[in-house]
Design a protein around this motif. Structure first.
Motif, PDB file in Angstrom:
ATOM      1  N   GLU A  88       0.834  -1.203   0.000  1.00  0.00           N
ATOM      2  CA  GLU A  88       0.000   0.000   0.000  1.00  0.00           C
ATOM      3  C   GLU A  88       0.877   1.265   0.000  1.00  0.00           C
ATOM      4  O   GLU A  88       0.615   2.218  -0.735  1.00  0.00           O
ATOM      5  N   ALA A  89       1.930   1.254   0.789  1.00  0.00           N
ATOM      6  CA  ALA A  89       2.845   2.395   0.831  1.00  0.00           C
ATOM      7  C   ALA A  89       3.541   2.577  -0.519  1.00  0.00           C
ATOM      8  O   ALA A  89       3.709   3.709  -0.987  1.00  0.00           O
ATOM      9  N   ALA A  90       3.920   1.478  -1.150  1.00  0.00           N
ATOM     10  CA  ALA A  90       4.570   1.561  -2.462  1.00  0.00           C
ATOM     11  C   ALA A  90       3.607   2.102  -3.515  1.00  0.00           C
ATOM     12  O   ALA A  90       3.996   2.927  -4.359  1.00  0.00           O
ATOM     13  N   ARG A  91       2.349   1.655  -3.456  1.00  0.00           N
ATOM     14  CA  ARG A  91       1.354   2.133  -4.412  1.00  0.00           C
ATOM     15  C   ARG A  91       1.112   3.630  -4.239  1.00  0.00           C
ATOM     16  O   ARG A  91       1.064   4.388  -5.211  1.00  0.00           O
ATOM     17  N   GLU A  92       0.983   4.055  -2.992  1.00  0.00           N
ATOM     18  CA  GLU A  92       0.767   5.479  -2.725  1.00  0.00           C
ATOM     19  C   GLU A  92       1.992   6.309  -3.113  1.00  0.00           C
ATOM     20  O   GLU A  92       1.853   7.438  -3.586  1.00  0.00           O
ATOM     21  N   ALA A  93       3.181   5.757  -2.925  1.00  0.00           N
ATOM     22  CA  ALA A  93       4.404   6.469  -3.303  1.00  0.00           C
ATOM     23  C   ALA A  93       4.451   6.676  -4.820  1.00  0.00           C
ATOM     24  O   ALA A  93       4.852   7.746  -5.289  1.00  0.00           O
ATOM     25  N   LYS A  94       4.033   5.662  -5.583  1.00  0.00           N
ATOM     26  CA  LYS A  94       4.014   5.807  -7.037  1.00  0.00           C
ATOM     27  C   LYS A  94       3.032   6.892  -7.466  1.00  0.00           C
ATOM     28  O   LYS A  94       3.321   7.691  -8.362  1.00  0.00           O
ATOM     29  N   ALA A  95       1.874   6.935  -6.804  1.00  0.00           N
ATOM     30  CA  ALA A  95       0.888   7.972  -7.119  1.00  0.00           C
ATOM     31  C   ALA A  95       1.440   9.358  -6.781  1.00  0.00           C
ATOM     32  O   ALA A  95       1.239  10.323  -7.542  1.00  0.00           O
ATOM     33  N   LEU A  96       2.150   9.459  -5.675  1.00  0.00           N
ATOM     34  CA  LEU A  96       2.746  10.738  -5.303  1.00  0.00           C
ATOM     35  C   LEU A  96       3.853  11.149  -6.272  1.00  0.00           C
ATOM     36  O   LEU A  96       4.023  12.338  -6.564  1.00  0.00           O
ATOM     37  N   GLU A  97       4.605  10.178  -6.779  1.00  0.00           N
ATOM     38  CA  GLU A  97       5.636  10.479  -7.774  1.00  0.00           C
ATOM     39  C   GLU A  97       5.011  11.020  -9.056  1.00  0.00           C
ATOM     40  O   GLU A  97       5.526  11.968  -9.659  1.00  0.00           O
ATOM     41  N   ARG A  98       3.892  10.410  -9.471  1.00  0.00           N
ATOM     42  CA  ARG A  98       3.189  10.918 -10.661  1.00  0.00           C
ATOM     43  C   ARG A  98       2.686  12.343 -10.435  1.00  0.00           C
ATOM     44  O   ARG A  98       2.810  13.204 -11.312  1.00  0.00           O
ATOM     45  N   ALA A  99       2.149  12.602  -9.249  1.00  0.00           N
ATOM     46  CA  ALA A  99       1.673  13.950  -8.919  1.00  0.00           C
ATOM     47  C   ALA A  99       2.835  14.934  -8.916  1.00  0.00           C
ATOM     48  O   ALA A  99       2.698  16.066  -9.393  1.00  0.00           O
ATOM     49  N   SER A 100       3.967  14.500  -8.405  1.00  0.00           N
ATOM     50  CA  SER A 100       5.152  15.354  -8.378  1.00  0.00           C
ATOM     51  C   SER A 100       5.603  15.712  -9.789  1.00  0.00           C
ATOM     52  O   SER A 100       5.914  16.878 -10.070  1.00  0.00           O
ATOM     53  N   LYS A 101       5.629  14.737 -10.676  1.00  0.00           N
ATOM     54  CA  LYS A 101       6.022  14.993 -12.065  1.00  0.00           C
ATOM     55  C   LYS A 101       5.044  15.964 -12.729  1.00  0.00           C
ATOM     56  O   LYS A 101       5.460  16.858 -13.480  1.00  0.00           O
ATOM     57  N   LYS A 102       3.762  15.803 -12.455  1.00  0.00           N
ATOM     58  CA  LYS A 102       2.756  16.688 -13.037  1.00  0.00           C
ATOM     59  C   LYS A 102       2.947  18.124 -12.549  1.00  0.00           C
ATOM     60  O   LYS A 102       2.896  19.070 -13.338  1.00  0.00           O
ATOM     61  N   ILE A 103       3.192  18.286 -11.266  1.00  0.00           N
ATOM     62  CA  ILE A 103       3.391  19.623 -10.709  1.00  0.00           C
ATOM     63  C   ILE A 103       4.679  20.239 -11.247  1.00  0.00           C
ATOM     64  O   ILE A 103       4.717  21.432 -11.574  1.00  0.00           O
ATOM     65  N   GLU A 104       5.732  19.435 -11.377  1.00  0.00           N
ATOM     66  CA  GLU A 104       6.980  19.941 -11.942  1.00  0.00           C
ATOM     67  C   GLU A 104       6.771  20.420 -13.376  1.00  0.00           C
ATOM     68  O   GLU A 104       7.320  21.451 -13.782  1.00  0.00           O
ATOM     69  N   GLY A 105       5.954  19.694 -14.143  1.00  0.00           N
ATOM     70  CA  GLY A 105       5.625  20.125 -15.503  1.00  0.00           C
ATOM     71  C   GLY A 105       4.872  21.437 -15.507  1.00  0.00           C
ATOM     72  O   GLY A 105       5.121  22.308 -16.353  1.00  0.00           O
ATOM     73  N   SER A 106       3.968  21.598 -14.557  1.00  0.00           N
ATOM     74  CA  SER A 106       3.218  22.852 -14.456  1.00  0.00           C
ATOM     75  C   SER A 106       4.138  24.014 -14.109  1.00  0.00           C
ATOM     76  O   SER A 106       3.969  25.121 -14.624  1.00  0.00           O
ATOM     77  N   ILE A 107       5.114  23.768 -13.253  1.00  0.00           N
ATOM     78  CA  ILE A 107       6.077  24.814 -12.895  1.00  0.00           C
ATOM     79  C   ILE A 107       6.889  25.219 -14.119  1.00  0.00           C
ATOM     80  O   ILE A 107       7.102  26.406 -14.366  1.00  0.00           O
ATOM     81  N   ILE A 108       7.320  24.240 -14.889  1.00  0.00           N
ATOM     82  CA  ILE A 108       8.103  24.533 -16.091  1.00  0.00           C
ATOM     83  C   ILE A 108       7.272  25.349 -17.082  1.00  0.00           C
ATOM     84  O   ILE A 108       7.762  26.322 -17.673  1.00  0.00           O
ATOM     85  N   ASP A 109       6.008  24.974 -17.263  1.00  0.00           N
ATOM     86  CA  ASP A 109       5.133  25.728 -18.163  1.00  0.00           C
ATOM     87  C   ASP A 109       4.960  27.167 -17.688  1.00  0.00           C
ATOM     88  O   ASP A 109       5.011  28.107 -18.490  1.00  0.00           O
ATOM     89  N   ALA A 110       4.769  27.336 -16.400  1.00  0.00           N
ATOM     90  CA  ALA A 110       4.595  28.689 -15.859  1.00  0.00           C
ATOM     91  C   ALA A 110       5.875  29.505 -16.018  1.00  0.00           C
ATOM     92  O   ALA A 110       5.815  30.711 -16.324  1.00  0.00           O
ATOM     93  N   GLN A 111       7.014  28.881 -15.843  1.00  0.00           N
ATOM     94  CA  GLN A 111       8.281  29.588 -16.031  1.00  0.00           C
ATOM     95  C   GLN A 111       8.463  29.992 -17.491  1.00  0.00           C
ATOM     96  O   GLN A 111       8.956  31.089 -17.776  1.00  0.00           O
ATOM     97  N   ASP A 112       8.057  29.121 -18.406  1.00  0.00           N
ATOM     98  CA  ASP A 112       8.114  29.471 -19.825  1.00  0.00           C
ATOM     99  C   ASP A 112       7.203  30.658 -20.127  1.00  0.00           C
ATOM    100  O   ASP A 112       7.571  31.544 -20.907  1.00  0.00           O
ATOM    101  N   ASN A 113       6.032  30.675 -19.505  1.00  0.00           N
ATOM    102  CA  ASN A 113       5.126  31.807 -19.684  1.00  0.00           C
ATOM    103  C   ASN A 113       5.757  33.100 -19.167  1.00  0.00           C
ATOM    104  O   ASN A 113       5.597  34.160 -19.785  1.00  0.00           O
ATOM    105  N   LEU A 114       6.460  33.018 -18.058  1.00  0.00           N
ATOM    106  CA  LEU A 114       7.152  34.196 -17.531  1.00  0.00           C
ATOM    107  C   LEU A 114       8.207  34.701 -18.511  1.00  0.00           C
ATOM    108  O   LEU A 114       8.334  35.913 -18.727  1.00  0.00           O
ATOM    109  N   LYS A 115       8.943  33.794 -19.098  1.00  0.00           N
ATOM    110  CA  LYS A 115       9.967  34.186 -20.078  1.00  0.00           C
ATOM    111  C   LYS A 115       9.334  34.890 -21.273  1.00  0.00           C
ATOM    112  O   LYS A 115       9.857  35.893 -21.761  1.00  0.00           O
TER     113      LYS A 115
END
Length: 124
Positions: A88-115
């Protein structure tokens, strides 16, 4: 001249909104990373405990903590519970990793918009 100031004001407004989004995303990312480290720790703890229980003889008395009390339980039951908790902990960790990647992508997009906004500002 007024159209230049109007577009400059719009760029400033968009710039501030984008900065706000980046700070929100950064806070979310930090929260997700904290949760991820807790889940990783929980999984490692379950695995370590399972290994220790596996090395004990089958007739060893074992107790499970429930609040401030302890209940006697079979080693096999405890081992099964630890396996479930670990997966269960491993499954939740994988879901959190996916969420982390999604948020990192959103940050990159926002930084590109700033540029892009900065380039527009320099062109004016």
């Amino acid at each position: 001249m007024s159209s230049a100031t109007t577009s400059d004001d719009q760029i400033k407004k968009a710039f501030l909104e984008t900065q706000s989004k980046i700070s929100d995303y950064t806070r979310q990312l930090n929260a997700v990373k904290t949760q991820l480290s807790l889940k990783d720790r929980e999984g490692r703890l379950c695995d370590l405990t399972h290994k220790e229980l596996a090395s004990l003889p089958k007739d060893t008395g074992a107790y499970r903590a429930v609040g401030r009390m302890f209940f006697k339980a079979d080693l096999s039951v405890l081992a099964d519970e630890l396996k479930v908790q670990s997966t269960e902990a491993a499954r939740e960790a994988k879901a959190l990793e996916r969420a982390s990647k999604k948020i990192e992508g959103s940050i990159i997009d926002a930084q590109d918009n700033l540029k892009e906004l900065l380039k527009k500002r320099q062109e004016l």
